[in-house]
Write a protein that holds these residues in place. Structure first.
Motif, PDB file in Angstrom:
ATOM      1  N   ARG A   1      65.133  79.736  28.011  1.00 32.79           N
ATOM      2  CA  ARG A   1      64.243  78.579  27.998  1.00 32.79           C
ATOM      3  C   ARG A   1      63.344  78.558  26.753  1.00 32.79           C
ATOM      4  NH1 ARG A   1      63.338  75.506  32.054  1.00 32.79           N
ATOM      5  NH2 ARG A   1      63.848  77.043  33.643  1.00 32.79           N
TER       6      ARG A   1
ATOM      7  N   ARG B   1      62.868  71.270  23.937  1.00 32.01           N
ATOM      8  CA  ARG B   1      63.297  70.497  25.103  1.00 32.01           C
ATOM      9  C   ARG B   1      64.761  70.775  25.432  1.00 32.01           C
ATOM     10  NH1 ARG B   1      61.309  64.673  23.557  1.00 32.01           N
ATOM     11  NH2 ARG B   1      63.144  64.133  24.766  1.00 32.01           N
TER      12      ARG B   1
ATOM     13  N   SER C   1      65.036  74.184  27.094  1.00 31.27           N
ATOM     14  CA  SER C   1      64.542  74.118  28.459  1.00 31.27           C
ATOM     15  C   SER C   1      65.527  73.396  29.367  1.00 31.27           C
ATOM     16  CB  SER C   1      63.178  73.429  28.489  1.00 31.27           C
ATOM     17  OG  SER C   1      62.664  73.413  29.795  1.00 31.27           O
ATOM     18  N   ALA C   2      66.096  72.297  28.891  1.00 34.20           N
ATOM     19  CA  ALA C   2      67.074  71.545  29.681  1.00 34.20           C
ATOM     20  C   ALA C   2      68.320  72.387  29.942  1.00 34.20           C
ATOM     21  CB  ALA C   2      67.442  70.241  28.970  1.00 34.20           C
TER      22      ALA C   2
ATOM     23  N   LEU D   1      70.470  77.056  35.723  1.00 29.27           N
ATOM     24  CA  LEU D   1      69.920  77.413  37.034  1.00 29.27           C
ATOM     25  C   LEU D   1      70.553  76.567  38.135  1.00 29.27           C
ATOM     26  CD1 LEU D   1      66.118  77.916  36.329  1.00 29.27           C
ATOM     27  CD2 LEU D   1      67.700  79.592  37.305  1.00 29.27           C
ATOM     28  N   ALA D   2      70.626  75.270  37.908  1.00 29.96           N
ATOM     29  CA  ALA D   2      71.221  74.369  38.902  1.00 29.96           C
ATOM     30  C   ALA D   2      72.709  74.670  39.073  1.00 29.96           C
ATOM     31  CB  ALA D   2      71.004  72.920  38.490  1.00 29.96           C
TER      32      ALA D   2
ATOM     33  N   ASP E   1      67.504  74.835  32.649  1.00 35.68           N
ATOM     34  CA  ASP E   1      67.480  74.126  33.935  1.00 35.68           C
ATOM     35  C   ASP E   1      68.898  73.835  34.416  1.00 35.68           C
ATOM     36  OD1 ASP E   1      64.707  74.143  33.955  1.00 35.68           O
ATOM     37  OD2 ASP E   1      64.533  72.087  33.210  1.00 35.68           O
TER      38      ASP E   1
ATOM     39  N   VAL F   1      66.902  83.732  32.237  1.00 37.60           N
ATOM     40  CA  VAL F   1      66.561  82.307  32.218  1.00 37.60           C
ATOM     41  C   VAL F   1      65.374  82.020  31.302  1.00 37.60           C
ATOM     42  CG1 VAL F   1      65.782  80.347  33.604  1.00 37.60           C
ATOM     43  CG2 VAL F   1      67.584  81.857  34.458  1.00 37.60           C
ATOM     44  N   GLU F   2      64.294  82.759  31.437  1.00 37.02           N
ATOM     45  CA  GLU F   2      63.118  82.475  30.607  1.00 37.02           C
ATOM     46  C   GLU F   2      63.378  82.720  29.122  1.00 37.02           C
ATOM     47  OE1 GLU F   2      60.520  80.592  31.412  1.00 37.02           O
ATOM     48  OE2 GLU F   2      61.649  80.451  33.279  1.00 37.02           O
TER      49      GLU F   2
END
Length: 96
Positions: free
Chosen positions: A82, A17, A20-21, A27-28, A24, A78-79
């Protein structure tokens, strides 16, 4: 009481988690930087936005700024970030 194996599974889930956060967030942040939205808030750069507005230490702000730039330039990272194949660790010894 939870067994060590149950706690290990819980820790592994929390780590996934977290990864993944973080992806994210980057990306933002990359999109925020691409649009130069920090200017709307009166900051001269993404670094100062991260440091002054979000309260990150100078070291943490620098690393996240660089990571956001890398995501903009190489979105394929990114992946792997993640899912844990790529890790961005740093030792932040700077002061705020």
């Amino acid at each position: 009481m939870n067994s060590a194996l149950e706690e290990t599974a819980r820790l592994a889930q929390l780590l996934r988690r977290e990864q993944s956060a973080f992806a994210d967030f980057l990306l933002a942040l990359a999109e925020f930087d691409r649009q130069r939205r920090w200017l709307d808030l009166g900051h001269s750069s993404l670094f100062y936005f991260l440091h002054r507005e979000l309260g990150l230490s100078k070291g943490a702000a620098h690393y996240r700024k660089v990571a956001a730039e890398l995501v903009q330039r190489y979105p394929e990272v990114v992946e792997p970030l993640r899912d844990g194949r790529l890790c961005m660790l740093w030792n932040d010894r700077s002061t705020t």
